[in-house]
Design a protein around this motif. Structure first.
Motif, PDB file in Angstrom:
ATOM      1  N   LEU A 151       0.863  -1.341  -0.420  1.00  0.00           N
ATOM      2  CA  LEU A 151       0.002   0.291  -0.197  1.00  0.00           C
ATOM      3  C   LEU A 151       0.832   1.130  -0.193  1.00  0.00           C
ATOM      4  O   LEU A 151       0.377   2.004  -1.146  1.00  0.00           O
ATOM      5  N   VAL A 152       1.895   1.321   0.823  1.00  0.00           N
ATOM      6  CA  VAL A 152       2.988   2.582   0.935  1.00  0.00           C
ATOM      7  C   VAL A 152       3.331   3.426  -0.258  1.00  0.00           C
ATOM      8  O   VAL A 152       3.607   3.921  -0.303  1.00  0.00           O
ATOM      9  N   SER A 153       3.739   2.073  -1.078  1.00  0.00           N
ATOM     10  CA  SER A 153       4.852   2.205  -2.424  1.00  0.00           C
ATOM     11  C   SER A 153       4.119   2.119  -3.339  1.00  0.00           C
ATOM     12  O   SER A 153       4.612   2.394  -4.065  1.00  0.00           O
ATOM     13  N   LEU A 154       2.143   2.143  -3.354  1.00  0.00           N
ATOM     14  CA  LEU A 154       2.043   2.022  -4.953  1.00  0.00           C
ATOM     15  C   LEU A 154       2.488   4.428  -5.405  1.00  0.00           C
ATOM     16  O   LEU A 154       2.186   4.589  -4.579  1.00  0.00           O
ATOM     17  N   PRO A 155       2.822   3.970  -6.198  1.00  0.00           N
ATOM     18  CA  PRO A 155       2.336   4.959  -7.285  1.00  0.00           C
ATOM     19  C   PRO A 155       1.431   5.391  -6.848  1.00  0.00           C
ATOM     20  O   PRO A 155       0.182   5.299  -7.814  1.00  0.00           O
ATOM     21  N   ARG A 156       1.785   7.332  -7.396  1.00  0.00           N
ATOM     22  CA  ARG A 156       0.283   7.341  -7.920  1.00  0.00           C
ATOM     23  C   ARG A 156      -0.651   7.668  -8.871  1.00  0.00           C
ATOM     24  O   ARG A 156      -1.901   7.299  -9.555  1.00  0.00           O
ATOM     25  N   ARG A 157       0.569   7.142  -9.799  1.00  0.00           N
ATOM     26  CA  ARG A 157      -0.230   6.866 -11.487  1.00  0.00           C
ATOM     27  C   ARG A 157      -1.420   4.989 -12.105  1.00  0.00           C
ATOM     28  O   ARG A 157      -0.956   4.775 -12.502  1.00  0.00           O
ATOM     29  N   SER A 158      -0.729   4.377 -10.111  1.00  0.00           N
ATOM     30  CA  SER A 158      -0.916   3.323 -10.402  1.00  0.00           C
ATOM     31  C   SER A 158      -2.581   3.007 -10.010  1.00  0.00           C
ATOM     32  O   SER A 158      -3.201   1.996 -10.620  1.00  0.00           O
ATOM     33  N   VAL A 159      -3.519   3.702  -9.665  1.00  0.00           N
ATOM     34  CA  VAL A 159      -4.755   3.555  -9.642  1.00  0.00           C
ATOM     35  C   VAL A 159      -5.284   4.574 -10.945  1.00  0.00           C
ATOM     36  O   VAL A 159      -5.070   6.127 -10.282  1.00  0.00           O
ATOM     37  N   ARG A 160      -5.625   3.870 -11.845  1.00  0.00           N
ATOM     38  CA  ARG A 160      -7.074   4.908 -12.974  1.00  0.00           C
ATOM     39  C   ARG A 160      -8.209   4.485 -12.280  1.00  0.00           C
ATOM     40  O   ARG A 160      -8.724   3.931 -12.057  1.00  0.00           O
ATOM     41  N   ARG A 161      -8.938   6.180 -12.892  1.00  0.00           N
ATOM     42  CA  ARG A 161     -10.599   5.989 -12.637  1.00  0.00           C
ATOM     43  C   ARG A 161     -10.931   4.571 -13.504  1.00  0.00           C
ATOM     44  O   ARG A 161     -12.037   4.527 -13.113  1.00  0.00           O
ATOM     45  N   SER A 162     -10.838   4.682 -14.730  1.00  0.00           N
ATOM     46  CA  SER A 162     -10.829   4.232 -15.981  1.00  0.00           C
ATOM     47  C   SER A 162     -10.665   2.769 -15.693  1.00  0.00           C
ATOM     48  O   SER A 162     -11.253   1.920 -15.962  1.00  0.00           O
ATOM     49  N   ASP A 163     -10.018   2.114 -14.469  1.00  0.00           N
ATOM     50  CA  ASP A 163      -9.635   0.432 -14.529  1.00  0.00           C
ATOM     51  C   ASP A 163     -10.365   0.374 -13.168  1.00  0.00           C
ATOM     52  O   ASP A 163     -10.245   1.056 -12.007  1.00  0.00           O
ATOM     53  N   PRO A 164     -10.970  -0.916 -13.050  1.00  0.00           N
ATOM     54  CA  PRO A 164     -11.213  -1.010 -12.328  1.00  0.00           C
ATOM     55  C   PRO A 164     -10.638  -2.312 -11.386  1.00  0.00           C
ATOM     56  O   PRO A 164     -11.174  -3.503  -9.708  1.00  0.00           O
ATOM     57  N   PHE A 165      -9.282  -2.026 -11.651  1.00  0.00           N
ATOM     58  CA  PHE A 165      -8.141  -3.270 -10.733  1.00  0.00           C
ATOM     59  C   PHE A 165      -7.004  -2.199 -11.115  1.00  0.00           C
ATOM     60  O   PHE A 165      -6.803  -1.308 -11.652  1.00  0.00           O
ATOM     61  N   LEU A 166      -5.891  -2.645 -10.142  1.00  0.00           N
ATOM     62  CA  LEU A 166      -4.160  -2.434 -10.350  1.00  0.00           C
ATOM     63  C   LEU A 166      -3.334  -3.477 -10.596  1.00  0.00           C
ATOM     64  O   LEU A 166      -3.403  -4.832  -9.760  1.00  0.00           O
ATOM     65  N   ILE A 167      -2.546  -3.478 -11.243  1.00  0.00           N
ATOM     66  CA  ILE A 167      -1.935  -4.377 -11.399  1.00  0.00           C
ATOM     67  C   ILE A 167      -0.699  -3.759 -10.664  1.00  0.00           C
ATOM     68  O   ILE A 167       0.324  -3.107 -10.395  1.00  0.00           O
ATOM     69  N   LEU A 168       0.193  -5.842  -9.611  1.00  0.00           N
ATOM     70  CA  LEU A 168       1.021  -4.705  -8.000  1.00  0.00           C
ATOM     71  C   LEU A 168       1.902  -6.171  -7.787  1.00  0.00           C
ATOM     72  O   LEU A 168       1.656  -7.077  -8.687  1.00  0.00           O
ATOM     73  N   ARG A 169       3.402  -5.169  -8.152  1.00  0.00           N
ATOM     74  CA  ARG A 169       4.395  -5.914  -8.128  1.00  0.00           C
ATOM     75  C   ARG A 169       4.222  -6.202  -5.775  1.00  0.00           C
ATOM     76  O   ARG A 169       5.231  -5.619  -5.521  1.00  0.00           O
ATOM     77  N   GLY A 170       3.934  -7.408  -6.018  1.00  0.00           N
ATOM     78  CA  GLY A 170       4.333  -7.705  -4.410  1.00  0.00           C
ATOM     79  C   GLY A 170       5.152  -8.244  -3.771  1.00  0.00           C
ATOM     80  O   GLY A 170       6.125  -8.268  -4.239  1.00  0.00           O
ATOM     81  N   LYS A 171       4.808  -9.344  -2.802  1.00  0.00           N
ATOM     82  CA  LYS A 171       5.717 -10.309  -2.175  1.00  0.00           C
ATOM     83  C   LYS A 171       6.292 -11.011  -3.113  1.00  0.00           C
ATOM     84  O   LYS A 171       6.121 -12.157  -4.079  1.00  0.00           O
ATOM     85  N   GLY A 172       7.732 -11.485  -3.040  1.00  0.00           N
ATOM     86  CA  GLY A 172       8.812 -12.031  -3.984  1.00  0.00           C
ATOM     87  C   GLY A 172       8.742 -12.046  -5.175  1.00  0.00           C
ATOM     88  O   GLY A 172       9.040 -12.239  -6.640  1.00  0.00           O
ATOM     89  N   GLU A 173       8.358 -10.296  -6.047  1.00  0.00           N
ATOM     90  CA  GLU A 173       8.646  -9.661  -7.233  1.00  0.00           C
ATOM     91  C   GLU A 173       7.208 -10.330  -8.103  1.00  0.00           C
ATOM     92  O   GLU A 173       7.622  -9.910  -8.963  1.00  0.00           O
TER      93      GLU A 173
END
Length: 297
Positions: A151-173
């Motif tokens: 959560l704290v590492s999310l870039p500002r551009r990661s959430v777009r109003r037109s997209d119902p999801f975001l692509i996240l690079r999580g644990k283990g990359e």
């Protein structure tokens, strides 16, 4: 740690990063465990089975989970040395194998989370920037099941109003799709409307918001609605996300994908939360149960 051992550990960690996609946090944990063992053994590369068996005796004061983690790191390390032809034998059979009981997650009820969300939403309406930020934080933690570090590492551009999801690079990359609810979208849009320009969705000082500060914010939000702060953390809200989805009928495989668990065994911890509902599900949905009630397929 001797230069020879350090070279072996470097090669081992290079393998973990390249082949297993280990994160820098995972690599640091492996290095720490191997360095702790080297401090006792004197030499990692030359240690024999008797030395490793004696090592277990040095760990008697440690917690079972710590012993299990260190033993696992050494087994993987010596397995790597054998595979690479750097050792002819694997001496790790003498390492202890403590049984570690996975603790059950602390739980929040749907009513308790709803109270936190309702209070956060009401405060956000007043227009204070930090209140709008806190509402968006809470909607994402509970609505998407994010880890605090994610959560704290999310870039500002990661959430777009037109997209119902975001692509996240999580644990283990590892990348995964994370759904974003309509409520979270609205809260984020409200937060960003008038927020300072920053590359981070949730800035804090010169970089992103810290995990420690996130922890403090979540506990304060809980206290405001009468929930004991020690019961709540960002990780507890992630557990609530998983628990309440399972109670609502989500299957474990879907939950595994949403949480980003590499192994479904990690996800199975949530099956304890509502065993009565699971029994009812079998009785209602299993074909034999329907036949007993005289229903057709």
């Amino acid at each position: 740690m001797s230069p020879d051992d350090r070279a072996l550990v470097d090669r081992f960690c290079d393998m973990l990063a390249a082949e297993a996609g280990a994160s820098r946090h995972t690599l640091a944990a492996y290095r720490g465990d191997l360095a702790a063992a080297a401090a006792v053994l004197g030499s990692l590369g030359a240690a024999d089975a008797e030395a490793l068996k004696a090592l277990g005796g040095q760990w008697t004061a440690l917690a079972a989970a710590t012993v299990a983690r260190r033993s696992s790191a050494l087994r993987r390390f010596y397995g790597f040395l054998v595979e690479e032809g750097l050792r002819a034998d694997d001496p790790s059979d003498g390492l202890p194998r403590p049984k570690v009981k996975r603790p059950l997650p602390r739980l929040l009820s749907t009513e308790e989370v709803a109270a936190m969300l309702s209070d956060a939403a009401e405060r956000a309406v007043a227009g204070a920037p930090l209140a709008r930020r806190n509402h968006a934080l809470l909607e994402l933690l509970y609505g998407s099941g994010l880890r605090a570090s994610e959560l704290v590492s999310l870039p500002r551009r990661s959430v777009r109003r037109s997209d119902p999801f975001l692509i996240l690079r999580g644990k283990g990359e590892k990348e995964r799709l994370v759904p974003i609810s309509d409520a979270a979208h609205r809260a984020i849009a409200n937060w960003l409307d008038g927020a300072d320009d920053s590359p981070w969705l949730f800035p804090g000082g010169r970089g992103p918001l810290s995990r420690v500060r996130l922890f403090q914010i979540v506990r304060a939000m809980a206290a405001r609605v009468g929930i004991a702060p020690e019961r709540v953390s960002p990780h507890v809200l992630r557990h609530a996300f998983a628990t309440h989805l399972l109670e609502g009928g989500a299957d474990l495989r879907t939950l595994q994908a949403l949480l980003g668990h590499a192994d479904i065994a990690t996800t199975q911890i949530y099956t304890h939360v509502d065993s009565r509902r699971l029994v009812e599900l079998v009785n209602e949905r299993h074909p034999l149960a329907r036949r007993h009630r005289g229903e057709s397929d």
